[in-house]
Design an enzyme around this catalytic site. Structure first.
Site, PDB file in Angstrom:
ATOM      1  N   ASP A  48       0.841  -1.205   0.000  1.00  0.00           N
ATOM      2  CA  ASP A  48       0.000   0.000   0.000  1.00  0.00           C
ATOM      3  C   ASP A  48       0.872   1.250   0.000  1.00  0.00           C
ATOM      4  O   ASP A  48       1.654   1.475   0.916  1.00  0.00           O
ATOM      5  CB  ASP A  48      -0.878  -0.003   1.264  1.00  0.00           C
ATOM      6  CG  ASP A  48      -1.831   1.173   1.299  1.00  0.00           C
ATOM      7  OD1 ASP A  48      -2.929   1.054   0.713  1.00  0.00           O
ATOM      8  OD2 ASP A  48      -1.478   2.218   1.872  1.00  0.00           O
ATOM      9  N   TYR A  53       2.920   9.883  -0.381  1.00  0.00           N
ATOM     10  CA  TYR A  53       3.992   9.354   0.479  1.00  0.00           C
ATOM     11  C   TYR A  53       5.371   9.656  -0.111  1.00  0.00           C
ATOM     12  O   TYR A  53       6.392   9.492   0.560  1.00  0.00           O
ATOM     13  CB  TYR A  53       3.859   7.834   0.699  1.00  0.00           C
ATOM     14  CG  TYR A  53       2.572   7.379   1.355  1.00  0.00           C
ATOM     15  CD1 TYR A  53       1.702   8.288   1.970  1.00  0.00           C
ATOM     16  CD2 TYR A  53       2.215   6.037   1.375  1.00  0.00           C
ATOM     17  CE1 TYR A  53       0.519   7.857   2.552  1.00  0.00           C
ATOM     18  CE2 TYR A  53       1.027   5.600   1.972  1.00  0.00           C
ATOM     19  CZ  TYR A  53       0.187   6.523   2.540  1.00  0.00           C
ATOM     20  OH  TYR A  53      -0.988   6.096   3.128  1.00  0.00           O
ATOM     21  N   LYS A  78      -2.715   5.915  -4.360  1.00  0.00           N
ATOM     22  CA  LYS A  78      -3.853   6.806  -4.078  1.00  0.00           C
ATOM     23  C   LYS A  78      -3.691   8.172  -4.730  1.00  0.00           C
ATOM     24  O   LYS A  78      -2.569   8.694  -4.821  1.00  0.00           O
ATOM     25  CB  LYS A  78      -4.010   6.988  -2.566  1.00  0.00           C
ATOM     26  CG  LYS A  78      -3.951   5.700  -1.782  1.00  0.00           C
ATOM     27  CD  LYS A  78      -4.180   5.876  -0.285  1.00  0.00           C
ATOM     28  CE  LYS A  78      -3.786   4.598   0.460  1.00  0.00           C
ATOM     29  NZ  LYS A  78      -2.385   4.535   0.846  1.00  0.00           N
ATOM     30  N   HIS A 111      -7.616   9.488  -1.951  1.00  0.00           N
ATOM     31  CA  HIS A 111      -6.986   9.394  -0.622  1.00  0.00           C
ATOM     32  C   HIS A 111      -7.895   9.897   0.516  1.00  0.00           C
ATOM     33  O   HIS A 111      -7.889   9.333   1.610  1.00  0.00           O
ATOM     34  CB  HIS A 111      -5.663  10.168  -0.625  1.00  0.00           C
ATOM     35  CG  HIS A 111      -4.653   9.652   0.339  1.00  0.00           C
ATOM     36  ND1 HIS A 111      -3.320   9.558   0.063  1.00  0.00           N
ATOM     37  CD2 HIS A 111      -4.771   9.183   1.609  1.00  0.00           C
ATOM     38  CE1 HIS A 111      -2.666   9.069   1.100  1.00  0.00           C
ATOM     39  NE2 HIS A 111      -3.528   8.818   2.048  1.00  0.00           N
TER      40      HIS A 111
HETATM   41  P1  NAP Z   1       0.759   1.099  11.877  1.00  0.00           P
HETATM   42  O1  NAP Z   1       0.998   0.018  10.913  1.00  0.00           O
HETATM   43  O2  NAP Z   1      -0.529   1.164  12.617  1.00  0.00           O
HETATM   44  O3  NAP Z   1       1.946   1.149  12.948  1.00  0.00           O
HETATM   45  C1  NAP Z   1       3.271   1.330  12.530  1.00  0.00           C
HETATM   46  C2  NAP Z   1       4.131   1.559  13.765  1.00  0.00           C
HETATM   47  O4  NAP Z   1       4.189   0.393  14.541  1.00  0.00           O
HETATM   48  C3  NAP Z   1       5.546   1.921  13.396  1.00  0.00           C
HETATM   49  O5  NAP Z   1       6.032   2.811  14.393  1.00  0.00           O
HETATM   50  C4  NAP Z   1       6.279   0.567  13.467  1.00  0.00           C
HETATM   51  O6  NAP Z   1       7.631   0.772  13.812  1.00  0.00           O
HETATM   52  C5  NAP Z   1       5.540  -0.099  14.609  1.00  0.00           C
HETATM   53  N1  NAP Z   1       5.472  -1.568  14.463  1.00  0.00           N
HETATM   54  C6  NAP Z   1       5.084  -2.288  13.376  1.00  0.00           C
HETATM   55  N2  NAP Z   1       5.077  -3.592  13.638  1.00  0.00           N
HETATM   56  C7  NAP Z   1       5.498  -3.735  14.912  1.00  0.00           C
HETATM   57  C8  NAP Z   1       5.703  -4.851  15.758  1.00  0.00           C
HETATM   58  N3  NAP Z   1       5.480  -6.111  15.337  1.00  0.00           N
HETATM   59  N4  NAP Z   1       6.157  -4.630  17.024  1.00  0.00           N
HETATM   60  C9  NAP Z   1       6.376  -3.371  17.452  1.00  0.00           C
HETATM   61  N5  NAP Z   1       6.187  -2.263  16.723  1.00  0.00           N
HETATM   62  C10 NAP Z   1       5.742  -2.449  15.441  1.00  0.00           C
HETATM   63  O7  NAP Z   1       1.006   2.541  11.195  1.00  0.00           O
HETATM   64  P2  NAP Z   1       0.522   3.442   9.996  1.00  0.00           P
HETATM   65  O8  NAP Z   1       1.700   3.683   9.151  1.00  0.00           O
HETATM   66  O9  NAP Z   1      -0.220   4.582  10.589  1.00  0.00           O
HETATM   67  O10 NAP Z   1      -0.544   2.602   9.174  1.00  0.00           O
HETATM   68  C11 NAP Z   1      -0.194   1.554   8.317  1.00  0.00           C
HETATM   69  C12 NAP Z   1      -0.414   1.877   6.849  1.00  0.00           C
HETATM   70  O11 NAP Z   1      -1.763   2.284   6.584  1.00  0.00           O
HETATM   71  C13 NAP Z   1       0.390   3.081   6.344  1.00  0.00           C
HETATM   72  O12 NAP Z   1       1.760   2.782   6.231  1.00  0.00           O
HETATM   73  C14 NAP Z   1      -0.315   3.384   5.049  1.00  0.00           C
HETATM   74  O13 NAP Z   1       0.069   2.469   4.043  1.00  0.00           O
HETATM   75  C15 NAP Z   1      -1.767   3.186   5.474  1.00  0.00           C
HETATM   76  N6  NAP Z   1      -2.381   4.482   5.903  1.00  0.00           N
HETATM   77  C16 NAP Z   1      -3.329   5.039   5.099  1.00  0.00           C
HETATM   78  C17 NAP Z   1      -3.912   6.251   5.446  1.00  0.00           C
HETATM   79  C18 NAP Z   1      -4.987   6.827   4.572  1.00  0.00           C
HETATM   80  O14 NAP Z   1      -5.364   7.995   4.773  1.00  0.00           O
HETATM   81  N7  NAP Z   1      -5.492   6.085   3.625  1.00  0.00           N
HETATM   82  C19 NAP Z   1      -3.514   6.939   6.616  1.00  0.00           C
HETATM   83  C20 NAP Z   1      -2.555   6.335   7.432  1.00  0.00           C
HETATM   84  C21 NAP Z   1      -2.008   5.110   7.077  1.00  0.00           C
HETATM   85  P3  NAP Z   1       8.883   0.493  12.815  1.00  0.00           P
HETATM   86  O15 NAP Z   1       8.499   0.959  11.439  1.00  0.00           O
HETATM   87  O16 NAP Z   1       9.953   1.320  13.430  1.00  0.00           O
HETATM   88  O17 NAP Z   1       9.136  -0.973  12.893  1.00  0.00           O
END
Ligand code: NAP
Length: 276
Positions: A48, A53, A78, A111
């Site tokens: 994704d 980004y 997106k 988005h």
């Molecule tokens: P998330 O996946 O909810 O959390 C990521 C965080 O958790 C990072 O700090 C990562 O650290 C840590 N982490 C991941 N796996 C872990 C584990 N097994 N143990 C401990 N810590 C862990 O974060 P997000 O980036 O907000 O959401 C995920 C994805 O959703 C985004 O990357 C994006 O693709 C999508 N998204 C879309 C929108 C939208 O508006 N459509 C908005 C936000 C996000 P490290 O990276 O340091 O390991």
């Protein structure tokens, strides 16, 4: 086959792998390239990204270098939330597909229904206009599925009323302690598939003691529990990590959370992003 590699069906018959690899806040260049390549090497088949980004070029390079057959990888990108005219949307789509260096995109989403600096602004007409670009490239086979992100039921109704093709997906923030119940209900009733972004609450829910207590019961991490919870809700979580051990850990989801524990987790109603 491991649970995270299984697929859900979108209403148009396209298959979407259950767990996607998120790339928000992963820097363009080595960091994005290495993270995506590591994810693909460890079995992820769903990536994704977004034009906003700024890492599509690195993501695309990793996909091509992985040597995995194109048709085996599901790629989402997106249209930037700020773009609300047909002409700009078409330019942005072409920029994304060129950045990724792919012949087609598996899923292309608007988005957000409003620019990020004006959350809640009524852009109904703009959303209808830009969605026409999604429909055009869907019909041309350049996009396999089209959809929206951060859309409320009203935002989706506007698209259904004024465009021709119902969105196949709505990508929303959804994690233990936080969900948009009205949107989830509406999407389920209308066969619009839900993707769960920020499935770990952008990392914040991992320090919650109540969640950790349940995770300990199953001998898994809070992250694994949070991802498995979403799979049991029938949605596709999109975890992001730049660390290989976590990228791997987030694929180990072959356990079952008991009904009573699911109910307990559902009762955690605070938004973890406000916990501190
Ligand atoms: P998330 O996946 O909810 O959390 C990521 C965080 O958790 C990072 O700090 C990562 O650290 C840590 N982490 C991941 N796996 C872990 C584990 N097994 N143990 C401990 N810590 C862990 O974060 P997000 O980036 O907000 O959401 C995920 C994805 O959703 C985004 O990357 C994006 O693709 C999508 N998204 C879309 C929108 C939208 O508006 N459509 C908005 C936000 C996000 P490290 O990276 O340091 O390991």
């Amino acid at each position: 086959m491991k649970e995270f590699q299984k697929t859900y069906n979108l209403y148009n018959g396209v298959k979407i792998p259950k767990v996607g690899f998120g790339t928000w806040q992963i820097k363009s260049g080595d960091e994005a390239y290495n993270s995506v390549l590591t994810a693909l090497k460890n079995g992820y088949k769903h990536i994704d990204t977004a034009l906003a980004y700024g890492n599509e070029k690195s993501v695309g390079r990793a996909i091509r270098d992985s040597k995995i057959k194109r048709e085996e990888i599901f790629v989402t990108t997106k249209l930037p939330a700020e773009i609300k005219t047909y002409q700009e949307a078409e330019i942005a789509f072409i920029e994304s597909i060129n950045n990724l260096g792919l012949d087609y995109i598996d899923l292309y989403l608007i988005h957000a229904p409003w620019p990020w600096s004006e959350i809640g602004k009524d852009c109904s007409n703009g959303n209808v206009q830009v969605y026409k670009v999604l429909e055009k490239y869907y019909k041309l086979g350049k996009i396999k599925a089209i959809g929206v992100s951060n859309f409320s039921p009203n935002d989706i109704e506007n698209i259904i009323k004024n465009n021709k093709i119902k969105p196949m997906v709505n990508q929303i923030d959804y994690f233990i302690g936080f969900s948009h119940e009205d949107t989830i209900k509406y999407c389920k009733e209308n066969d619009i598939f839900i993707e769960a972004y920020s499935p770990l609450g952008t990392g914040y829910l991992l320090s919650n003691a109540d969640i950790k207590k349940i995770a300990d019961k199953y001998n898994v991490s809070s992250a694994q529990l949070a991802l498995r919870y979403l799979l049991q809700k029938g949605v596709a979580p999109l975890p992001k990590s730049t660390h290989e051990e976590r990228i791997i850990q987030n694929t180990q989801l072959d356990f079952e959370i008991k009904e009573a524990d699911m109910h307990y987790l559902e009762s955690i109603k605070n938004d973890p992003r406000k916990w501190g």
